[in-house]
Design a protein around this motif. Structure first.
Motif, PDB file in Angstrom:
ATOM      1  N   UNK A 184       2.548  -4.552  -3.797  1.00  0.00           N
ATOM      2  CA  UNK A 184       1.602  -3.550  -3.297  1.00  0.00           C
ATOM      3  C   UNK A 184       0.359  -3.520  -4.168  1.00  0.00           C
ATOM      4  N   UNK A 185       0.530  -3.622  -5.475  1.00  0.00           N
ATOM      5  CA  UNK A 185      -0.628  -3.635  -6.371  1.00  0.00           C
ATOM      6  C   UNK A 185      -1.512  -4.845  -6.099  1.00  0.00           C
ATOM      7  N   UNK A 186      -0.899  -5.972  -5.769  1.00  0.00           N
ATOM      8  CA  UNK A 186      -1.706  -7.160  -5.442  1.00  0.00           C
ATOM      9  C   UNK A 186      -2.492  -6.922  -4.153  1.00  0.00           C
ATOM     10  N   UNK A 187      -1.897  -6.196  -3.198  1.00  0.00           N
ATOM     11  CA  UNK A 187      -2.627  -5.852  -1.973  1.00  0.00           C
ATOM     12  C   UNK A 187      -3.817  -4.956  -2.301  1.00  0.00           C
ATOM     13  N   UNK A 188      -3.617  -4.049  -3.232  1.00  0.00           N
ATOM     14  CA  UNK A 188      -4.722  -3.155  -3.621  1.00  0.00           C
ATOM     15  C   UNK A 188      -5.837  -3.940  -4.293  1.00  0.00           C
ATOM     16  N   UNK A 189      -5.478  -4.871  -5.164  1.00  0.00           N
ATOM     17  CA  UNK A 189      -6.479  -5.660  -5.881  1.00  0.00           C
ATOM     18  C   UNK A 189      -7.277  -6.557  -4.945  1.00  0.00           C
ATOM     19  N   UNK A 190      -6.623  -7.046  -3.895  1.00  0.00           N
ATOM     20  CA  UNK A 190      -7.334  -7.916  -2.961  1.00  0.00           C
ATOM     21  C   UNK A 190      -8.111  -7.113  -1.902  1.00  0.00           C
ATOM     22  N   UNK A 191      -7.905  -5.800  -1.881  1.00  0.00           N
ATOM     23  CA  UNK A 191      -8.655  -4.947  -0.960  1.00  0.00           C
ATOM     24  C   UNK A 191      -7.915  -4.560   0.310  1.00  0.00           C
ATOM     25  N   UNK A 192      -6.739  -5.127   0.556  1.00  0.00           N
ATOM     26  CA  UNK A 192      -6.007  -4.780   1.772  1.00  0.00           C
ATOM     27  C   UNK A 192      -5.656  -3.298   1.788  1.00  0.00           C
ATOM     28  N   UNK A 193      -5.304  -2.753   0.637  1.00  0.00           N
ATOM     29  CA  UNK A 193      -4.938  -1.327   0.537  1.00  0.00           C
ATOM     30  C   UNK A 193      -5.889  -0.558  -0.365  1.00  0.00           C
ATOM     31  N   UNK A 194      -7.101  -0.988  -0.406  1.00  0.00           N
ATOM     32  CA  UNK A 194      -8.069  -0.310  -1.255  1.00  0.00           C
ATOM     33  C   UNK A 194      -9.378  -0.135  -0.516  1.00  0.00           C
ATOM     34  N   UNK A 195     -10.419  -0.519  -1.196  1.00  0.00           N
ATOM     35  CA  UNK A 195     -11.745  -0.393  -0.602  1.00  0.00           C
ATOM     36  C   UNK A 195     -11.811  -1.226   0.661  1.00  0.00           C
ATOM     37  N   UNK A 196     -12.317  -0.645   1.680  1.00  0.00           N
ATOM     38  CA  UNK A 196     -12.385  -1.312   2.970  1.00  0.00           C
ATOM     39  C   UNK A 196     -13.792  -1.864   3.163  1.00  0.00           C
ATOM     40  N   UNK A 197     -13.863  -3.120   3.429  1.00  0.00           N
ATOM     41  CA  UNK A 197     -15.179  -3.680   3.605  1.00  0.00           C
ATOM     42  C   UNK A 197     -15.157  -5.004   4.304  1.00  0.00           C
TER      43      UNK A 197
END
Length: 197
Positions: A184-197
């Motif tokens: 999940x943290x890797x998803x956040x770092x790649x943006x899947x679960x973080x900043x949307x752009x």
């Protein structure tokens, strides 16, 4: 015994059966729903399970429906708690993590999806409705964060849902909740679960 007391007792038995069936299905899937085992777990006779759920298909559909409704309520509560769609997206995996925390179980929708070909039609509909409810909520969150076109939001929502469910599956196969957290943290770092752009 009054009629009202009897009705409360029947409702309590039904809820206990649904709770026990949910635990069984999250650990063993639809195939793990056994009326005799559920009756023993709840402390009632097997005939009482049949009273509430005349068939395994009825029980499976009721469990899947309740799971979908509970998940939808949890998602709406998360949305109500914060006006920040990015934070909602980051918190979404927590729903799946809770199943792992609870005896290394899987999301019921994911487990039953793997058994899709062997499910009765009523259960299949509930499994599809579970995925649809997750994707619709995620689409709404992504649209609020980014304002993208509906199809782009739906596409991303399907990716998020699939990715989180896959992380849970991988972590469960190793009985390693830390692996889920790492993925999940890797998803956040790649943006899947973080900043949307």
């Amino acid at each position: 015994m009054s009629e009202a007391v009897g009705e409360r007792m029947r409702a309590g038995s039904r809820e206990s059966i649904l709770a026990a069936a949910r635990r069984a299905a999250q650990a063993h899937g639809y195939g793990g729903l056994n009326f005799r085992d559920l009756a023993e777990d709840v402390g009632i006779k097997a005939a009482s399970v049949y009273y509430h759920f005349p068939s395994k298909a009825d029980l499976g559909a009721a469990v899947a429906r309740r799971y979908r409704e509970d998940t939808a309520a949890a998602l709406e509560a998360m949305w109500a708690e914060t006006a920040d769609p990015v934070l909602c997206l980051r918190r979404y995996p927590d729903l799946f993590r809770r199943s792992l925390e609870n005896g290394n179980r899987l999301c019921l929708g994911s487990f039953m999806s793997a058994e899709y070909d062997d499910l009765p039609e009523a259960v299949r509909r509930e499994v599809q409705a579970f995925a649809d409810a997750n994707v619709a909520w995620l689409s709404r969150v992504i649209a609020a964060a980014h304002g993208a076109a509906p199809e782009a939001c739906a596409q991303r929502a399907r990716a998020v849902f699939s990715a989180v469910a896959g992380a849970q599956l991988m972590a469960r196969s190793r009985s390693d909740i830390a692996l889920f957290d790492d993925i999940i943290e890797s998803y956040r770092k790649t943006g899947l679960l973080g900043q949307i752009g």
